[in-house]
Design a protein around this motif. Structure first.
Motif, PDB file in Angstrom:
ATOM      1  N   GLY A   1      53.714 100.124  31.732  1.00  0.00           N
ATOM      2  CA  GLY A   1      54.296  99.702  33.000  1.00  0.00           C
ATOM      3  C   GLY A   1      55.662 100.310  33.225  1.00  0.00           C
ATOM      4  N   TRP A   2      56.447 100.418  32.149  1.00  0.00           N
ATOM      5  CA  TRP A   2      57.756 101.068  32.249  1.00  0.00           C
ATOM      6  C   TRP A   2      57.606 102.516  32.694  1.00  0.00           C
ATOM      7  N   ARG A   3      56.669 103.243  32.103  1.00  0.00           N
ATOM      8  CA  ARG A   3      56.473 104.651  32.488  1.00  0.00           C
ATOM      9  C   ARG A   3      56.041 104.761  33.948  1.00  0.00           C
ATOM     10  N   LEU A   4      55.156 103.861  34.381  1.00  0.00           N
ATOM     11  CA  LEU A   4      54.712 103.874  35.768  1.00  0.00           C
ATOM     12  C   LEU A   4      55.879 103.576  36.706  1.00  0.00           C
ATOM     13  N   PHE A   5      56.711 102.627  36.344  1.00  0.00           N
ATOM     14  CA  PHE A   5      57.900 102.294  37.133  1.00  0.00           C
ATOM     15  C   PHE A   5      58.822 103.492  37.237  1.00  0.00           C
ATOM     16  N   ARG A   6      59.078 104.183  36.120  1.00  0.00           N
ATOM     17  CA  ARG A   6      60.002 105.326  36.148  1.00  0.00           C
ATOM     18  C   ARG A   6      59.413 106.516  36.888  1.00  0.00           C
ATOM     19  N   GLU A   7      58.113 106.637  36.874  1.00  0.00           N
ATOM     20  CA  GLU A   7      57.462 107.686  37.652  1.00  0.00           C
ATOM     21  C   GLU A   7      57.702 107.457  39.138  1.00  0.00           C
ATOM     22  N   ARG A   8      57.678 106.201  39.545  1.00  0.00           N
ATOM     23  CA  ARG A   8      57.885 105.855  40.956  1.00  0.00           C
ATOM     24  C   ARG A   8      59.358 105.694  41.318  1.00  0.00           C
ATOM     25  N   HIS A   9      60.212 105.409  40.342  1.00  0.00           N
ATOM     26  CA  HIS A   9      61.634 105.156  40.580  1.00  0.00           C
ATOM     27  C   HIS A   9      62.466 105.946  39.567  1.00  0.00           C
ATOM     28  N   PRO A  10      62.538 107.259  39.714  1.00  0.00           N
ATOM     29  CA  PRO A  10      63.355 108.062  38.798  1.00  0.00           C
ATOM     30  C   PRO A  10      64.844 107.877  39.114  1.00  0.00           C
ATOM     31  N   GLY A  11      65.660 108.483  38.294  1.00  0.00           N
ATOM     32  CA  GLY A  11      67.091 108.398  38.534  1.00  0.00           C
ATOM     33  C   GLY A  11      67.736 107.340  37.665  1.00  0.00           C
ATOM     34  N   PRO A  12      69.066 107.165  37.828  1.00  0.00           N
ATOM     35  CA  PRO A  12      69.789 106.191  36.997  1.00  0.00           C
ATOM     36  C   PRO A  12      69.225 104.787  37.160  1.00  0.00           C
ATOM     37  N   LEU A  13      69.106 104.096  36.057  1.00  0.00           N
ATOM     38  CA  LEU A  13      68.589 102.730  36.075  1.00  0.00           C
ATOM     39  C   LEU A  13      69.725 101.774  36.454  1.00  0.00           C
ATOM     40  N   PRO A  14      69.552 100.963  37.518  1.00  0.00           N
ATOM     41  CA  PRO A  14      70.669 100.130  37.998  1.00  0.00           C
ATOM     42  C   PRO A  14      70.839  98.812  37.243  1.00  0.00           C
ATOM     43  N   PHE A  15      70.109  98.622  36.162  1.00  0.00           N
ATOM     44  CA  PHE A  15      70.286  97.446  35.317  1.00  0.00           C
ATOM     45  C   PHE A  15      70.165  97.882  33.866  1.00  0.00           C
ATOM     46  N   ARG A  16      70.627  97.027  32.968  1.00  0.00           N
ATOM     47  CA  ARG A  16      70.532  97.339  31.537  1.00  0.00           C
ATOM     48  C   ARG A  16      69.265  96.721  30.995  1.00  0.00           C
ATOM     49  N   LEU A  17      68.494  97.520  30.270  1.00  0.00           N
ATOM     50  CA  LEU A  17      67.271  97.058  29.646  1.00  0.00           C
ATOM     51  C   LEU A  17      67.380  97.253  28.136  1.00  0.00           C
ATOM     52  N   VAL A  18      67.215  96.172  27.408  1.00  0.00           N
ATOM     53  CA  VAL A  18      67.220  96.204  25.941  1.00  0.00           C
ATOM     54  C   VAL A  18      65.834  95.783  25.477  1.00  0.00           C
ATOM     55  N   TRP A  19      65.213  96.617  24.674  1.00  0.00           N
ATOM     56  CA  TRP A  19      63.881  96.306  24.142  1.00  0.00           C
ATOM     57  C   TRP A  19      64.014  96.035  22.650  1.00  0.00           C
ATOM     58  N   LEU A  20      63.634  94.839  22.238  1.00  0.00           N
ATOM     59  CA  LEU A  20      63.712  94.459  20.835  1.00  0.00           C
ATOM     60  C   LEU A  20      62.304  94.181  20.325  1.00  0.00           C
ATOM     61  N   VAL A  21      61.908  94.884  19.257  1.00  0.00           N
ATOM     62  CA  VAL A  21      60.570  94.738  18.685  1.00  0.00           C
ATOM     63  C   VAL A  21      60.734  94.290  17.227  1.00  0.00           C
ATOM     64  N   ASP A  22      60.217  93.113  16.944  1.00  0.00           N
ATOM     65  CA  ASP A  22      60.420  92.402  15.684  1.00  0.00           C
ATOM     66  C   ASP A  22      59.286  92.739  14.711  1.00  0.00           C
ATOM     67  N   GLY A  23      59.599  92.784  13.423  1.00  0.00           N
ATOM     68  CA  GLY A  23      58.578  93.003  12.406  1.00  0.00           C
ATOM     69  C   GLY A  23      58.284  91.785  11.559  1.00  0.00           C
ATOM     70  N   GLU A  24      58.804  90.608  11.969  1.00  0.00           N
ATOM     71  CA  GLU A  24      58.669  89.414  11.139  1.00  0.00           C
ATOM     72  C   GLU A  24      58.188  88.193  11.928  1.00  0.00           C
ATOM     73  N   GLU A  25      57.722  88.384  13.149  1.00  0.00           N
ATOM     74  CA  GLU A  25      57.408  87.241  14.004  1.00  0.00           C
ATOM     75  C   GLU A  25      56.320  86.366  13.420  1.00  0.00           C
ATOM     76  N   GLU A  26      55.305  86.972  12.827  1.00  0.00           N
ATOM     77  CA  GLU A  26      54.167  86.203  12.328  1.00  0.00           C
ATOM     78  C   GLU A  26      54.490  85.395  11.069  1.00  0.00           C
TER      79      GLU A  26
END
Length: 463
Positions: free
Chosen positions: A119-144
């Protein structure tokens, strides 16, 4: 309609991740999977890093700046595949049957991660250019395994930072295909009760003289709960927060039927007093206790007449705001002592996951609801709380985030069980919906950036 190349690429990425048996309970392949996740985020334009955890590493991706900060939280570790004999295809191979993809982690949580990334790639394909908000992606290896180092990691890595919204690791889709937005998660406490009455198993004839540890554990367990599910530990309900009026109203009209939930899960026996009118309130607002398993003595074929020397029962509690798992441990110990079970050993496996509940009328919930309804073609359900748990409290307590869960986990996904699965059409719709949600967030950030004075949201809320 999602372009075919986006779905095809996402399927291949999911196939690669499912093939990595990143089982945190065994500490297996966690570094390898973290690197694969890091590479995917890097390819998608994020500045990435891998940070150590106590068991498995954390992957962080960052991009953009602006008046809003969103954190997307996922995890790449999975539950053990046992029992393998009950799978209809290899658990660590992505397979397709009747419009569904199967494999361990295909829903929980690698499929959720991949759908959002697509979905992120699709969004950036449709809305290129500087991102007007900060996005932090955190992926955990211990959730389970309860994310034992998540809280310390957030404190160390994001000290002093604020997050407006945390898009939680999963959401739900009901049996009729309606998307569900989760605005809270229950806490969890997992314990083990252990009783020993002899050095070794004895001949069962001696049961006329000596106590039986399994009998003692059964009596202790039975003292903790009645047939309605109400927990009998003294003081257990004292701290329970009453739901807000709006949340009670949402829970008063179940958006799906009890029959549909029973059909999807295969569950057949209800607690006393639970019916089609009361089940949804219990799902959202009631704590519960579960006996996870008894062990001890002989359970093989035929008969072996022994008096066991030792027995174990494993129990978990699902908690609601504002119950503190550590306090509940103390109440449980006091209950056992008070009722003559002071010789039963209490071992705590997890008492760190505290319950959270976000506002159901928050602006992000409303934006997500609109996007979901557009792409799923059905009314979205706003659910005050999930019956499940996750280590969400540090995002609220440390970062000030609202926690919102939305995603592709349908009610027959068989999470933590053999034949874990997702529905391919819903996976594709979730990709489109993820792009739409990011677009709405972008529009809101642009609007806020153009305002003068304090940064005001459209509902009057001040950041």
């Amino acid at each position: 309609m999602l372009p075919h190349e986006h779905l095809s690429r996402a399927k291949e990425e999911l196939r690669r991740l499912v093939a990595i048996p990143s089982v945190s309970a065994r500490g297996e392949k966690l570094a390898e999977c973290a690197e694969a996740v890091r590479d995917l985020l890097t390819e998608a334009g994020f500045a990435t890093e891998i940070q150590p955890g106590d068991v498995g590493p954390f992957v962080v991706g960052e991009i953009g700046s602006g008046p809003l900060t969103m954190m997307i939280y996922n995890h790449y570790d999975v539950q053990p595949e046992d029992p393998v004999s009950l799978w209809h295809s290899p658990p660590f191979e992505l397979s397709e049957r009747d419009g569904r993809w199967y494999g361990r982690g295909v829903a929980d949580d690698k499929g959720e991660f991949v759908s959002r990334l697509a979905g992120w790639r699709l969004f950036r394909e449709r809305h290129p250019g500087p991102l007007p908000f900060r996005l932090v992606w955190l992926v955990d290896g211990e959730e389970e395994i309860g994310s034992p180092s998540l809280e310390a990691f957030l404190r160390r890595r994001f000290d002093g930072e604020a997050v407006n919204v945390c898009w939680w690791e999963y959401g739900e889709i009901d049996a009729s295909g309606r998307p569900i937005i989760l605005c809270g998660f229950k806490g969890v406490m997992a314990v083990e009760l252990r009783a020993r009455t002899a050095r070794a198993d004895l001949h069962s004839s001696l049961g006329a003289v000596f106590d039986n540890p399994l009998w003692k554990l059964a009596a202790a367990t039975a003292s903790l709960r009645d047939g309605t599910g109400r927990i009998l530990i003294e003081g257990f309900y004292d701290a329970v927060r009453q739901p807000a009026p709006g949340d009670s109203e949402l829970a008063s009209a179940p958006p799906y039927s009890l029959d549909s939930l029973m059909d999807a899960t295969g569950a057949q026996r209800l607690l006393d007093g639970i019916d089609g009118a009361s089940f949804y309130r219990a799902v959202n607002f009631e704590p519960c206790m579960n006996v996870n398993g008894f062990s001890g003595g002989y359970a093989g074929e035929g008969a072996k007449t022994v008096l066991p020397a030792e027995g174990v029962v494993k129990i978990d509690f699902r908690l609601v705001p504002d119950q503190d798992p550590q306090h509940i441990v103390a109440l449980l110990r006091a209950h056992l002592d008070r009722h003559g079970f002071d010789d039963i050993e209490l071992i705590v496996h997890d008492a760190n996951v505290r319950p959270v509940r976000s506002a159901t009328d928050h602006w992000f919930v409303q934006d997500a609801k609109a996007a979901l309804e557009e792409h799923f073609g059905q009314p979205a359900i706003v659910q005050p709380s999930s019956p499940a748990s996750g280590t969400a409290h540090p995002f609220v307590e440390q970062l000030g985030a609202e926690i919102v869960g939305l995603g592709l986990t349908h009610h027959g996904a068989m999470l933590h069980s053999p034949d874990e699965n997702i529905i391919v059409d819903q996976f594709a719709r979730t990709i489109e919906c993820s792009a739409a949600i990011l677009a709405r967030l972008s529009d809101r950030a642009v609007q806020m950036r153009g305002q003068s004075g304090p940064e005001q949201l459209s509902d009057g809320e001040t950041l």
